[in-house]
Design a protein around this motif. Structure first.
Motif, PDB file in Angstrom:
ATOM      1  N   LEU A  71      32.563  23.919  10.706  1.00  0.00           N
ATOM      2  CA  LEU A  71      33.261  23.318   9.806  1.00  0.00           C
ATOM      3  C   LEU A  71      31.024  22.314  11.009  1.00  0.00           C
ATOM      4  CD1 LEU A  71      35.699  22.493   7.268  1.00  0.00           C
ATOM      5  CD2 LEU A  71      33.483  23.755   6.600  1.00  0.00           C
ATOM      6  N   GLU A  72      31.673  21.681  11.760  1.00  0.00           N
ATOM      7  CA  GLU A  72      30.895  20.641  12.216  1.00  0.00           C
ATOM      8  C   GLU A  72      28.973  21.044  13.233  1.00  0.00           C
ATOM      9  OE1 GLU A  72      34.260  18.298  14.619  1.00  0.00           O
ATOM     10  OE2 GLU A  72      32.759  19.604  15.842  1.00  0.00           O
ATOM     11  N   ASP A  73      29.330  22.810  13.273  1.00  0.00           N
ATOM     12  CA  ASP A  73      28.396  23.105  13.575  1.00  0.00           C
ATOM     13  C   ASP A  73      27.347  23.313  12.197  1.00  0.00           C
ATOM     14  OD1 ASP A  73      29.091  23.522  16.169  1.00  0.00           O
ATOM     15  OD2 ASP A  73      29.193  25.751  15.338  1.00  0.00           O
ATOM     16  N   ALA A  74      27.806  22.904  10.773  1.00  0.00           N
ATOM     17  CA  ALA A  74      26.844  23.574   9.657  1.00  0.00           C
ATOM     18  C   ALA A  74      25.741  22.059   9.607  1.00  0.00           C
ATOM     19  CB  ALA A  74      28.073  23.919   8.161  1.00  0.00           C
ATOM     20  N   VAL A  75      27.324  21.354   9.784  1.00  0.00           N
ATOM     21  CA  VAL A  75      26.491  19.681   9.454  1.00  0.00           C
ATOM     22  C   VAL A  75      25.471  19.582  10.412  1.00  0.00           C
ATOM     23  CG1 VAL A  75      27.989  18.830   7.441  1.00  0.00           C
ATOM     24  CG2 VAL A  75      28.157  18.366  10.488  1.00  0.00           C
ATOM     25  N   VAL A  76      25.503  19.499  11.296  1.00  0.00           N
ATOM     26  CA  VAL A  76      24.750  19.091  12.414  1.00  0.00           C
ATOM     27  C   VAL A  76      23.553  19.990  12.709  1.00  0.00           C
ATOM     28  CG1 VAL A  76      24.724  19.476  15.401  1.00  0.00           C
ATOM     29  CG2 VAL A  76      26.253  18.141  14.024  1.00  0.00           C
ATOM     30  N   LEU A  77      23.777  21.195  12.593  1.00  0.00           N
ATOM     31  CA  LEU A  77      22.622  22.188  12.352  1.00  0.00           C
ATOM     32  C   LEU A  77      21.461  22.670  11.393  1.00  0.00           C
ATOM     33  CD1 LEU A  77      21.216  24.574  13.609  1.00  0.00           C
ATOM     34  CD2 LEU A  77      22.583  26.692  12.830  1.00  0.00           C
ATOM     35  N   ALA A  78      22.104  22.079   9.781  1.00  0.00           N
ATOM     36  CA  ALA A  78      21.609  21.790   8.656  1.00  0.00           C
ATOM     37  C   ALA A  78      20.675  20.086   8.828  1.00  0.00           C
ATOM     38  CB  ALA A  78      22.543  21.875   7.760  1.00  0.00           C
ATOM     39  N   LYS A  79      20.948  19.192   9.640  1.00  0.00           N
ATOM     40  CA  LYS A  79      20.816  18.208   9.545  1.00  0.00           C
ATOM     41  C   LYS A  79      18.780  18.098  10.466  1.00  0.00           C
ATOM     42  CE  LYS A  79      22.637  15.170  11.430  1.00  0.00           C
ATOM     43  NZ  LYS A  79      23.892  13.872  12.046  1.00  0.00           N
ATOM     44  N   LYS A  80      19.516  19.013  11.574  1.00  0.00           N
ATOM     45  CA  LYS A  80      18.745  18.956  12.641  1.00  0.00           C
ATOM     46  C   LYS A  80      17.173  20.005  12.002  1.00  0.00           C
ATOM     47  CE  LYS A  80      21.001  18.031  16.535  1.00  0.00           C
ATOM     48  NZ  LYS A  80      20.307  16.643  16.945  1.00  0.00           N
ATOM     49  N   LEU A  81      17.525  21.082  11.449  1.00  0.00           N
ATOM     50  CA  LEU A  81      16.856  21.990  10.385  1.00  0.00           C
ATOM     51  C   LEU A  81      16.083  21.522   9.638  1.00  0.00           C
ATOM     52  CD1 LEU A  81      18.051  25.618  10.797  1.00  0.00           C
ATOM     53  CD2 LEU A  81      16.593  24.960  11.885  1.00  0.00           C
ATOM     54  N   SER A  82      16.522  20.338   8.693  1.00  0.00           N
ATOM     55  CA  SER A  82      16.170  19.949   7.253  1.00  0.00           C
ATOM     56  C   SER A  82      15.130  19.296   7.890  1.00  0.00           C
ATOM     57  CB  SER A  82      17.070  19.026   6.959  1.00  0.00           C
ATOM     58  OG  SER A  82      16.485  18.540   5.851  1.00  0.00           O
ATOM     59  N   VAL A  83      14.664  17.933   8.826  1.00  0.00           N
ATOM     60  CA  VAL A  83      14.167  17.179   9.361  1.00  0.00           C
ATOM     61  C   VAL A  83      12.809  18.253  10.396  1.00  0.00           C
ATOM     62  CG1 VAL A  83      13.291  15.466  10.979  1.00  0.00           C
ATOM     63  CG2 VAL A  83      15.607  15.396   9.714  1.00  0.00           C
ATOM     64  N   ALA A  84      13.437  19.265  10.704  1.00  0.00           N
ATOM     65  CA  ALA A  84      12.378  20.128  11.152  1.00  0.00           C
ATOM     66  C   ALA A  84      10.993  20.730  10.522  1.00  0.00           C
ATOM     67  CB  ALA A  84      12.765  21.245  12.519  1.00  0.00           C
ATOM     68  N   MET A  85      12.119  21.499   9.441  1.00  0.00           N
ATOM     69  CA  MET A  85      11.453  22.748   8.465  1.00  0.00           C
ATOM     70  C   MET A  85      10.424  21.215   7.711  1.00  0.00           C
ATOM     71  SD  MET A  85      14.520  25.064   8.246  1.00  0.00           S
ATOM     72  CE  MET A  85      13.467  25.839   6.547  1.00  0.00           C
ATOM     73  N   LYS A  86      10.801  20.509   7.101  1.00  0.00           N
ATOM     74  CA  LYS A  86      10.294  19.546   6.647  1.00  0.00           C
ATOM     75  C   LYS A  86       8.881  18.812   6.904  1.00  0.00           C
ATOM     76  CE  LYS A  86      14.068  18.931   3.409  1.00  0.00           C
ATOM     77  NZ  LYS A  86      14.756  17.849   2.799  1.00  0.00           N
ATOM     78  N   SER A  87       9.315  19.143   8.268  1.00  0.00           N
ATOM     79  CA  SER A  87       8.296  18.717   9.296  1.00  0.00           C
ATOM     80  C   SER A  87       6.359  19.345   8.845  1.00  0.00           C
ATOM     81  CB  SER A  87       8.147  17.767  11.148  1.00  0.00           C
ATOM     82  OG  SER A  87       8.051  19.224  11.166  1.00  0.00           O
ATOM     83  N   GLY A  88       7.082  20.682   8.984  1.00  0.00           N
ATOM     84  CA  GLY A  88       5.614  21.486   8.864  1.00  0.00           C
ATOM     85  C   GLY A  88       5.246  21.647  10.157  1.00  0.00           C
ATOM     86  N   GLU A  89       5.629  21.118  10.952  1.00  0.00           N
ATOM     87  CA  GLU A  89       5.202  21.899  12.931  1.00  0.00           C
ATOM     88  C   GLU A  89       6.290  22.543  13.200  1.00  0.00           C
ATOM     89  OE1 GLU A  89       3.151  20.196  14.421  1.00  0.00           O
ATOM     90  OE2 GLU A  89       2.305  18.741  12.685  1.00  0.00           O
ATOM     91  N   GLU A  90       5.576  23.786  14.125  1.00  0.00           N
ATOM     92  CA  GLU A  90       6.340  24.778  14.323  1.00  0.00           C
ATOM     93  C   GLU A  90       6.952  24.400  15.288  1.00  0.00           C
ATOM     94  OE1 GLU A  90       3.591  28.165  15.015  1.00  0.00           O
ATOM     95  OE2 GLU A  90       2.774  28.424  13.493  1.00  0.00           O
ATOM     96  N   SER A  91       6.688  23.588  16.922  1.00  0.00           N
ATOM     97  CA  SER A  91       7.599  23.640  18.069  1.00  0.00           C
ATOM     98  C   SER A  91       8.491  23.073  16.640  1.00  0.00           C
ATOM     99  CB  SER A  91       6.559  22.622  18.774  1.00  0.00           C
ATOM    100  OG  SER A  91       6.207  21.137  17.407  1.00  0.00           O
ATOM    101  N   ASN A  92       9.088  22.081  16.178  1.00  0.00           N
ATOM    102  CA  ASN A  92       9.772  21.247  15.895  1.00  0.00           C
ATOM    103  C   ASN A  92      10.797  22.169  15.862  1.00  0.00           C
ATOM    104  OD1 ASN A  92       8.319  18.927  16.094  1.00  0.00           O
ATOM    105  ND2 ASN A  92       8.003  18.391  13.815  1.00  0.00           N
ATOM    106  N   ILE A  93      10.818  23.491  15.250  1.00  0.00           N
ATOM    107  CA  ILE A  93      11.798  24.245  15.052  1.00  0.00           C
ATOM    108  C   ILE A  93      12.762  23.857  15.928  1.00  0.00           C
ATOM    109  CG2 ILE A  93      13.018  26.265  13.977  1.00  0.00           C
ATOM    110  CD1 ILE A  93      11.699  24.660  11.837  1.00  0.00           C
ATOM    111  N   GLY A  94      12.108  24.787  17.140  1.00  0.00           N
ATOM    112  CA  GLY A  94      12.790  25.416  18.524  1.00  0.00           C
ATOM    113  C   GLY A  94      13.395  24.443  19.087  1.00  0.00           C
TER     114      GLY A  94
END
Length: 452
Positions: free
Chosen positions: A364-387
């Protein structure tokens, strides 16, 4: 259980493509070549004859267990669409029950399902430790040690259903077993299912459990058998169960057992015993009950009664080997290789023994940490932010799960002592005079939030 089939976009996010960056160091190149070699193992004959049509997805979660569904719900709360691939034809009903401590409940509060679950399951007040003869060695009350502590045993099937109900229609695709996985020239991941479906995904989250196909493809070793087997069961009392809301531990020589009330009518029980090597798989509930009762013959009558009240049908009694994976730095692969759009979560990455009750909580901890980081990166629209987001997730979570995995393993070894002299010392000195519950609960501290 009714089949749930869900999948819809809650809100669009910028499209992007992920391309593998050139290896800048020889070590990275060597790792990439090793990945390439391991990938070929999973390319099946079906891949050669598969149809040319490919389904394109932005984010695919492989596995509809706790980690997969919690990740999907967390992403959905943040406005990110996902597709969950589950190999079974419905939500999994096995696994009887699991115990969630306050770190797990904080995550469930964060994603908005905690209160619905609280209304169905008893809050556990404390724990008591006894010998196999029934003599009490020690007892604790959780809130006397930590006023914020919250402990409940939760039926796995109800937890999964509750999570799935939070997702938009058609988010979960059942009967979707992963057959092969490969990388495309465009830097995306090609997934082929056993039914011939082909999916090209910009991001893949592997939540496919202890025997993860994705983890194997990424170069992870198989989880290690720790030398113990566990029986788990869920007893049913249609007229109401009589047991106090506390965890009951019973220690024998090389065998330990226990039980914890789940609800007004159900009680979860377990038996752990030493076994040199994994034996043949047994699923017949009658045989499983017979074997379990033989292990605790002559033990306190409460445990015997609870086992006797377990329905003899599939998934109410299970027996499984206990395994874990130690994520040694510099030896184990990262959960998200550099230049990759694939990441692992939950048991697919860090299987651990249940001795601390943290397997489900860490998923459950993994889920919220990963989702939070991915959300910010994906909404930025920058490829490098995903990695960068995936790498940041891996570093943050590794420092949390690696020590817990080792600690759970060592606690299990201590509790499985079978030398009579050592067990005597444990019962007469270590448990009554040295054991403190406070340090054993420190790992349940976890701050959970999703930035909307």
């Amino acid at each position: 259980m009714a089949t749930i089939n869900r999948y819809a976009m809650s809100m669009p996010f910028p499209s992007f493509s992920l391309s593998s960056s050139p290896c800048s160091q020889s070590k990275t190149c060597s790792y990439s070549r090793a990945l390439s070699r391991s990938k070929s193992v999973f390319v099946s004959r079906a891949a050669i004859n598969a149809p040319t049509a490919i389904q394109n997805e932005d984010l695919v979660i492989v596995g509809g267990g706790i980690a997969g569904l919690a990740t999907a719900v967390s992403l959905h709360r943040l406005g990110i669409k996902s597709l969950v691939l589950e190999q079974a034809d419905s939500l999994r009903t096995g696994g009887t029950s699991l115990t969630l401590f306050k770190n797990g409940w904080r995550v469930l509060d964060t994603i908005g399902v905690a209160d619905e679950l609280r209304s169905q399951f008893l809050e556990i007040q404390g724990m008591v430790i006894k010998t196999e003869k029934g003599r009490e060695l020690r007892s604790f009350k959780f809130k006397e040690v930590d006023k914020s502590q919250e402990v409940r045993a939760v039926e796995r099937s109800i937890l999964l259903t509750t999570l799935a109900d939070q997702l938009p229609p058609n988010t979960i695709k059942f009967s979707s077993k992963l057959a092969s996985i490969d990388s495309s020239d465009a830097g995306e991941t090609l997934l082929e299912l056993a039914n011939g479906t082909r999916i090209s995904a910009k991001i893949v989250i592997g939540c496919d459990g202890v025997r993860s196909t994705i983890a194997k493809w990424m170069g992870f070793a198989e989880p290690n058998y720790v030398g113990h087997y566990a029986f788990r069961g869920l007893a049913f009392y249609p007229k109401g169960q009589k047991y106090e809301p506390r965890v009951n531990y019973i220690y024998g020589d090389g065998v330990r057992g226990g039980y914890v009330p789940v609800s007004s009518t159900k009680v979860y029980w377990f038996i752990v015993y030493n076994c040199n090597s994994p034996g043949p798989r047994v699923t017949d509930p009658f045989q499983l009950m017979k074997q379990a009762k033989e292990l605790v013959k002559g033990w306190p009558s409460d445990l015997q009664d609870i086992i006797d009240n377990t329905p003899e049908r599939e998934n109410t009694i299970i027996r499984s080997p206990l395994v874990d994976r130690w994520l040694w730095p510099g030896i184990s692969p990262p959960p998200a290789p550099r230049g990759s759009n694939i990441v692992l979560a939950g048991d697919a990455w860090h299987p651990m023994t249940p001795n601390l009750g943290q397997g489900g909580c860490c998923a459950l901890e993994d889920a919220v940490v990963l989702a939070k980081k991915l959300s910010v990166a994906m909404k930025s629209g920058e490829e490098s932010n995903i990695g960068e987001a995936l790498g940041s997730y891996g570093k943050e979570r590794w420092s949390r799960v690696f020590p817990l995995t080792i600690r759970a393993n060592l606690v299990g070894k201590l509790l499985q002592w079978d030398n009579p002299v050592v067990c005597y010392i444990r019962n007469e000195f270590i448990v009554p005079k040295l054991v403190q519950i406070g340090p054993l609960l420190e790992h349940t501290n976890f701050d959970s939030e999703l930035v909307l």
